[in-house]
Design a protein around this motif. Structure first.
Motif, short mmCIF file in Angstrom:
data_model
loop_
_atom_site.label_atom_id
_atom_site.label_comp_id
_atom_site.label_asym_id
_atom_site.label_seq_id
_atom_site.Cartn_x
_atom_site.Cartn_y
_atom_site.Cartn_z
N PHE A 47 50.63 -22.02 20.49
CA PHE A 47 49.32 -22.02 21.11
C PHE A 47 48.85 -20.58 21.37
O PHE A 47 47.68 -20.26 21.14
N SER A 48 49.75 -19.73 21.82
CA SER A 48 49.41 -18.33 22.04
C SER A 48 48.99 -17.67 20.74
O SER A 48 48.00 -16.93 20.68
N VAL A 74 59.41 -10.00 29.32
CA VAL A 74 58.71 -9.28 28.25
C VAL A 74 57.57 -10.13 27.69
O VAL A 74 56.48 -9.62 27.40
N GLN A 75 57.81 -11.44 27.55
CA GLN A 75 56.76 -12.33 27.05
C GLN A 75 55.58 -12.36 28.02
O GLN A 75 54.42 -12.34 27.59
N LEU A 132 45.66 -10.57 27.53
CA LEU A 132 44.56 -10.93 28.42
C LEU A 132 43.70 -9.71 28.76
O LEU A 132 42.47 -9.81 28.85
N ILE A 133 44.34 -8.57 28.94
CA ILE A 133 43.60 -7.34 29.22
C ILE A 133 42.74 -6.95 28.03
O ILE A 133 41.55 -6.62 28.18
N ILE A 134 43.32 -7.00 26.83
CA ILE A 134 42.57 -6.68 25.61
C ILE A 134 41.41 -7.65 25.43
O ILE A 134 40.29 -7.27 25.09
N PHE A 165 49.15 -18.61 30.44
CA PHE A 165 49.79 -17.53 31.20
C PHE A 165 50.37 -18.07 32.51
O PHE A 165 51.46 -17.66 32.94
N LEU A 166 49.65 -18.99 33.16
CA LEU A 166 50.15 -19.62 34.38
C LEU A 166 51.46 -20.32 34.11
O LEU A 166 52.42 -20.20 34.88
#
Length: 310
Positions: free
Chosen positions: A107-108, A191-192, A200-202, A234-235
């Motif tokens: 999914f990521s 690390v993941q 998310l920042i990008i 991410f949650l």
């Protein structure tokens, strides 16, 4: 007898059979209802994404990634149903753990690809101005990071199983203790989590720049859906990180309600939303081939825009 297993409060299997453990590795008897709901929801999501895969040629890789992840979730929750009836069977626990942990990686990867496709579709090269490197490189870096961290997690989880099995059966201690194996698993998850946070920042920076650089505006539906579903995944990743940090038979890992709310629910909502609103329908209009070739790989300085590079 329960005192022989520190932190474990579940039932004890006095006479383990072949392939059975003296304890329930989950820390609880898995709910049949949750297993059935999970299997059904992800099966419906698979049918939806597979239908979109067949119907929409431009986003087939994206839909294939979601469909494959859904299949893994279905089998994983079916294994939890089997664990309800055979809670001491180690193989059911191992298979469900592997599949449910690995599925969100697909999914990521789909989310990374969705952002890459959106950037590449923005007309006249403004999309490429949003990153200082090719969107293909962006996707490769994050997928590569997910693959490596997932391998680390699976290795740590497997070593935990070996260590626990050896200790409860009275065998000689393994070279890697349960704590050391858990630290390996924790390192992979850490690390993941950091990698996905960087994504998310990008994603946030690209969205902001796109809205400031006309005509390179990303569709609002796309940015909302991509950011919201990424935060859901991410949650789930942060929950797994906290669960592992507590250690084997900690509160988080031994509480199925937390599993349902922070593992199952976020991922199920994310794949359902992408089924209700197909990527193809919310991507920017596709640029002409000659425009893509002209601007492929160009940085912001090459386009003459005044927006800084990443």
């Amino acid at each position: 007898m329960a005192s022989a297993y520190p932190g474990y409060n579940g039932p004890i299997n006095e006479n383990p059979g072949d392939g059975e453990a003296p304890i329930v590795i989950y820390g609880y008897i898995p709910s049949r209802a949750l297993g059935c709901v999970g299997a059904i929801i992800f099966a419906l999501a698979f049918v939806t994404h597979f239908a979109l895969f067949l119907r929409l040629r431009g986003t087939r890789v994206f839909q294939a990634l979601l469909a494959l992840g859904c299949v893994m979730e279905v089998v994983g929750y079916c294994m939890r149903i089997m664990s309800h009836f055979h809670p001491y069977k180690v193989v059911y626990y191992v298979v469900q753990y592997f599949l449910i942990v690995v599925a969100p990686v697909f999914f990521s990867a789909a989310f990374y690809l969705a952002l890459s496709l959106a950037i590449r579709r923005l007309s006249y090269g403004y999309g490429h101005a949003l990153l200082s490197f090719s969107p293909r490189i962006f996707v490769s870096i994050f997928i590569g990071a997910d693959v490596v961290t997932t391998i680390i997690q699976i290795t740590g989880a497997a070593l935990i199983g070996v260590s626990e099995s050896s200790s409860v059966r009275g065998r000689s201690p393994p070279k890697v203790t349960t704590k050391q194996a858990n630290d390996i698993l924790l390192a992979g998850l850490s690390v993941q989590s950091a990698s996905f946070l960087a994504f998310l920042i990008i994603l946030s920076v690209v969205t902001f720049r796109a809205n400031q650089t006309r005509p390179a505006t990303l569709p609002r539906k796309l940015t909302f859906l991509l950011i919201f579903t990424s935060l859901l995944v991410f949650l789930r990743t942060v929950f797994r990180l906290a669960e592992t940090a507590q250690g084997v038979f900690g509160f988080a890992s031994s509480n199925e309600i937390l599993f349902a709310l922070l593992e199952f629910l976020p991922v199920a909502v994310a794949v359902a939303l992408w089924g209700a609103m197909s990527l193809d329908s919310i991507l920017p209009p596709k640029a002409a081939d000659h425009e893509v070739e002209k601007w492929e790989g160009r940085t912001l300085s090459m386009t003459g825009s005044n927006v800084g590079g990443l």
